[in-house]
Design an enzyme around this catalytic site. Sequence first.
Site, PDB file in Angstrom:
ATOM      1  N   GLU A   1      42.239  50.959  40.403  1.00 35.14           N
ATOM      2  CA  GLU A   1      41.409  50.715  41.581  1.00 35.14           C
ATOM      3  C   GLU A   1      42.269  50.591  42.836  1.00 35.14           C
ATOM      4  OE1 GLU A   1      39.522  48.304  38.144  1.00 35.14           O
ATOM      5  OE2 GLU A   1      41.504  49.043  38.714  1.00 35.14           O
TER       6      GLU A   1
ATOM      7  N   CYS B   1      40.337  43.765  37.812  1.00 33.06           N
ATOM      8  CA  CYS B   1      40.996  42.464  37.707  1.00 33.06           C
ATOM      9  C   CYS B   1      40.792  41.694  39.020  1.00 33.06           C
ATOM     10  CB  CYS B   1      42.491  42.648  37.411  1.00 33.06           C
ATOM     11  SG  CYS B   1      43.459  43.251  38.809  1.00 33.06           S
TER      12      CYS B   1
END
Length: 140
Positions: free
Chosen positions: A64, A96
């Site tokens: 990401e 995360c």
Amino acid sequence: MTVTKAISDEQIKYMIDLAEQGKDNAYVPYSKYPVGASIMTGDGEYFNGCNVENASFGLTNCAERTAIFKAVSESKKTNIKLLAVIADSENFASPCGACRQVIMEFGQDAQIILANKSKEYRIVSSEDLLPGAFTKNELE
């Protein structure tokens, strides 16, 4: 839970396919857990990312953040509208904590497509992922 805006089935499939292409480039000699991500910026441009591991685990970068940093490095600082993330897992891939904070920096109103290896998915908002996030508004 935040209400998400309608995304067409075609757009969802396209985003998941792009994220899967990113996953195919993952460098994961240690975890053997490839992850891919794709973002669509506010001006309709797409950027893919993959996780890149390092023997010094703290230097590993998630898919990401790779996709977001690619967009920023190409002067595309417009808000992220969509982000898809996929992993080789039965569970839905989920960013995360560090990625959630970076997503909030560049996409406070983003919709996030969480997919699994079967391309099943669920959609959440960036607010769902990190409620009460610390943002640039707190610094003004």
